[in-house]
Design a protein around this motif. Structure first.
Motif, mmCIF file in Angstrom:
data_model
loop_
_atom_site.group_PDB
_atom_site.id
_atom_site.type_symbol
_atom_site.label_atom_id
_atom_site.label_comp_id
_atom_site.label_asym_id
_atom_site.label_seq_id
_atom_site.Cartn_x
_atom_site.Cartn_y
_atom_site.Cartn_z
ATOM 1 N N PHE A 1 -27.912 18.078 24.577
ATOM 2 C CA PHE A 1 -26.731 17.934 23.744
ATOM 3 C C PHE A 1 -25.882 19.200 23.760
ATOM 4 O O PHE A 1 -24.662 19.129 23.851
ATOM 5 C CB PHE A 1 -27.126 17.582 22.302
ATOM 6 N N ASN A 2 -26.535 20.361 23.645
ATOM 7 C CA ASN A 2 -25.780 21.624 23.603
ATOM 8 C C ASN A 2 -24.959 21.846 24.858
ATOM 9 O O ASN A 2 -23.844 22.369 24.780
ATOM 10 C CB ASN A 2 -26.720 22.795 23.362
ATOM 11 N N GLU A 3 -25.496 21.457 26.009
ATOM 12 C CA GLU A 3 -24.744 21.598 27.261
ATOM 13 C C GLU A 3 -23.494 20.730 27.235
ATOM 14 O O GLU A 3 -22.413 21.170 27.651
ATOM 15 C CB GLU A 3 -25.611 21.223 28.455
ATOM 16 N N VAL A 4 -23.633 19.504 26.767
ATOM 17 C CA VAL A 4 -22.491 18.598 26.680
ATOM 18 C C VAL A 4 -21.470 19.141 25.685
ATOM 19 O O VAL A 4 -20.267 19.142 25.960
ATOM 20 C CB VAL A 4 -22.943 17.174 26.284
ATOM 21 N N LEU A 5 -21.942 19.623 24.549
ATOM 22 C CA LEU A 5 -21.034 20.188 23.546
ATOM 23 C C LEU A 5 -20.251 21.363 24.127
ATOM 24 O O LEU A 5 -19.032 21.445 23.947
ATOM 25 C CB LEU A 5 -21.818 20.635 22.313
ATOM 26 N N GLU A 6 -20.921 22.254 24.833
ATOM 27 C CA GLU A 6 -20.227 23.403 25.431
ATOM 28 C C GLU A 6 -19.179 22.951 26.437
ATOM 29 O O GLU A 6 -18.063 23.481 26.455
ATOM 30 C CB GLU A 6 -21.234 24.327 26.111
ATOM 31 N N LYS A 7 -19.509 21.974 27.268
ATOM 32 C CA LYS A 7 -18.538 21.462 28.243
ATOM 33 C C LYS A 7 -17.348 20.818 27.541
ATOM 34 O O LYS A 7 -16.204 20.996 27.952
ATOM 35 C CB LYS A 7 -19.203 20.464 29.188
ATOM 36 N N CYS A 8 -17.643 20.073 26.472
ATOM 37 C CA CYS A 8 -16.560 19.430 25.723
ATOM 38 C C CYS A 8 -15.665 20.460 25.032
ATOM 39 O O CYS A 8 -14.446 20.310 25.006
ATOM 40 C CB CYS A 8 -17.130 18.440 24.720
ATOM 41 N N LEU A 9 -16.273 21.500 24.487
ATOM 42 C CA LEU A 9 -15.487 22.573 23.873
ATOM 43 C C LEU A 9 -14.583 23.239 24.907
ATOM 44 O O LEU A 9 -13.434 23.584 24.610
ATOM 45 C CB LEU A 9 -16.404 23.620 23.245
ATOM 46 N N ASP A 10 -15.081 23.401 26.124
ATOM 47 C CA ASP A 10 -14.290 24.023 27.182
ATOM 48 C C ASP A 10 -13.090 23.180 27.596
ATOM 49 O O ASP A 10 -12.139 23.701 28.169
ATOM 50 C CB ASP A 10 -15.157 24.320 28.404
ATOM 51 N N HIS A 11 -13.136 21.879 27.304
ATOM 52 C CA HIS A 11 -12.023 21.000 27.669
ATOM 53 C C HIS A 11 -10.961 20.906 26.574
ATOM 54 O O HIS A 11 -9.916 20.301 26.787
ATOM 55 C CB HIS A 11 -12.557 19.601 28.015
ATOM 56 N N LEU A 12 -11.220 21.503 25.430
ATOM 57 C CA LEU A 12 -10.216 21.511 24.363
ATOM 58 C C LEU A 12 -9.078 22.472 24.713
ATOM 59 O O LEU A 12 -9.308 23.476 25.393
ATOM 60 C CB LEU A 12 -10.839 21.981 23.049
ATOM 61 N N PRO A 13 -7.875 22.194 24.211
ATOM 62 C CA PRO A 13 -6.807 23.190 24.347
ATOM 63 C C PRO A 13 -7.269 24.502 23.699
ATOM 64 O O PRO A 13 -8.057 24.495 22.747
ATOM 65 C CB PRO A 13 -5.646 22.573 23.571
ATOM 66 N N GLU A 14 -6.796 25.609 24.199
ATOM 67 C CA GLU A 14 -7.295 26.930 23.794
ATOM 68 C C GLU A 14 -7.250 27.162 22.276
ATOM 69 O O GLU A 14 -8.216 27.639 21.697
ATOM 70 C CB GLU A 14 -6.513 28.033 24.519
ATOM 71 N N LYS A 15 -6.135 26.835 21.638
ATOM 72 C CA LYS A 15 -6.056 27.057 20.182
ATOM 73 C C LYS A 15 -6.986 26.122 19.420
ATOM 74 O O LYS A 15 -7.571 26.507 18.413
ATOM 75 C CB LYS A 15 -4.621 26.919 19.672
ATOM 76 N N HIS A 16 -7.139 24.892 19.895
ATOM 77 C CA HIS A 16 -8.061 23.954 19.247
ATOM 78 C C HIS A 16 -9.491 24.486 19.350
ATOM 79 O O HIS A 16 -10.267 24.405 18.392
ATOM 80 C CB HIS A 16 -7.975 22.569 19.894
ATOM 81 N N LYS A 17 -9.816 25.028 20.496
ATOM 82 C CA LYS A 17 -11.158 25.598 20.681
ATOM 83 C C LYS A 17 -11.342 26.809 19.761
ATOM 84 O O LYS A 17 -12.383 26.958 19.124
ATOM 85 C CB LYS A 17 -11.371 26.011 22.135
ATOM 86 N N ALA A 18 -10.343 27.657 19.675
ATOM 87 C CA ALA A 18 -10.428 28.847 18.833
ATOM 88 C C ALA A 18 -10.625 28.463 17.368
ATOM 89 O O ALA A 18 -11.452 29.045 16.665
ATOM 90 C CB ALA A 18 -9.176 29.706 19.000
ATOM 91 N N VAL A 19 -9.883 27.464 16.901
ATOM 92 C CA VAL A 19 -10.003 26.991 15.523
ATOM 93 C C VAL A 19 -11.399 26.415 15.284
ATOM 94 O O VAL A 19 -12.050 26.721 14.281
ATOM 95 C CB VAL A 19 -8.909 25.939 15.214
ATOM 96 N N THR A 20 -11.862 25.587 16.202
ATOM 97 C CA THR A 20 -13.179 24.956 16.075
ATOM 98 C C THR A 20 -14.288 25.998 16.048
ATOM 99 O O THR A 20 -15.190 25.939 15.198
ATOM 100 C CB THR A 20 -13.416 23.967 17.234
ATOM 101 N N MET A 21 -14.230 26.956 16.955
ATOM 102 C CA MET A 21 -15.261 27.991 17.009
ATOM 103 C C MET A 21 -15.249 28.824 15.725
ATOM 104 O O MET A 21 -16.304 29.111 15.154
ATOM 105 C CB MET A 21 -15.053 28.892 18.227
ATOM 106 N N ALA A 22 -14.068 29.205 15.268
ATOM 107 C CA ALA A 22 -13.966 30.035 14.070
ATOM 108 C C ALA A 22 -14.483 29.298 12.836
ATOM 109 O O ALA A 22 -15.236 29.853 12.032
ATOM 110 C CB ALA A 22 -12.519 30.479 13.856
ATOM 111 N N LYS A 23 -14.094 28.049 12.699
ATOM 112 C CA LYS A 23 -14.447 27.292 11.489
ATOM 113 C C LYS A 23 -15.902 26.842 11.481
ATOM 114 O O LYS A 23 -16.603 27.046 10.504
ATOM 115 C CB LYS A 23 -13.533 26.071 11.359
ATOM 116 N N PHE A 24 -16.360 26.241 12.561
ATOM 117 C CA PHE A 24 -17.668 25.594 12.545
ATOM 118 C C PHE A 24 -18.809 26.435 13.108
ATOM 119 O O PHE A 24 -19.971 26.163 12.815
ATOM 120 C CB PHE A 24 -17.603 24.255 13.274
ATOM 121 N N PHE A 25 -18.499 27.430 13.923
ATOM 122 C CA PHE A 25 -19.560 28.243 14.505
ATOM 123 C C PHE A 25 -19.630 29.640 13.897
ATOM 124 O O PHE A 25 -20.696 30.218 13.781
ATOM 125 C CB PHE A 25 -19.395 28.331 16.029
ATOM 126 N N HIS A 26 -18.461 30.170 13.503
ATOM 127 C CA HIS A 26 -18.424 31.505 12.905
ATOM 128 C C HIS A 26 -18.235 31.439 11.385
ATOM 129 O O HIS A 26 -18.203 32.475 10.731
ATOM 130 C CB HIS A 26 -17.324 32.354 13.543
#
Length: 66
Positions: A1-26
């Motif tokens: 699952f983690n591999e798929v999640l990382e690949k999916c995160l990499d396909h997000l637009p850059e700002k969407h990824k930044a927001v997601t990482m900041a909110k849900f991971f950091h």
């Protein structure tokens, strides 16, 4: 699952990824994310919503629970 999640995160637009990482991971607060990315609170929540929809679609189509 983690591999798929990382690949999916990499396909997000850059700002969407930044927001997601900041909110849900950091676990940053919305106000801090807005300040760092120079976006409005409504824009933040719109990005979170769109990112969640994109991640769900990507994970649903790429991850199988075997």
């Amino acid at each position: 699952f983690n591999e798929v999640l990382e690949k999916c995160l990499d396909h997000l637009p850059e700002k969407h990824k930044a927001v997601t990482m900041a909110k849900f991971f950091h676990h940053k607060k919305g106000a801090d994310i807005c300040k760092e990315l120079e976006i409005t609170p409504s824009n933040l929540w719109q990005m979170v919503h769109r990112a969640k929809l994109q991640l769900k679609k990507c994970i649903d189509s790429n991850w199988t629970n075997e």
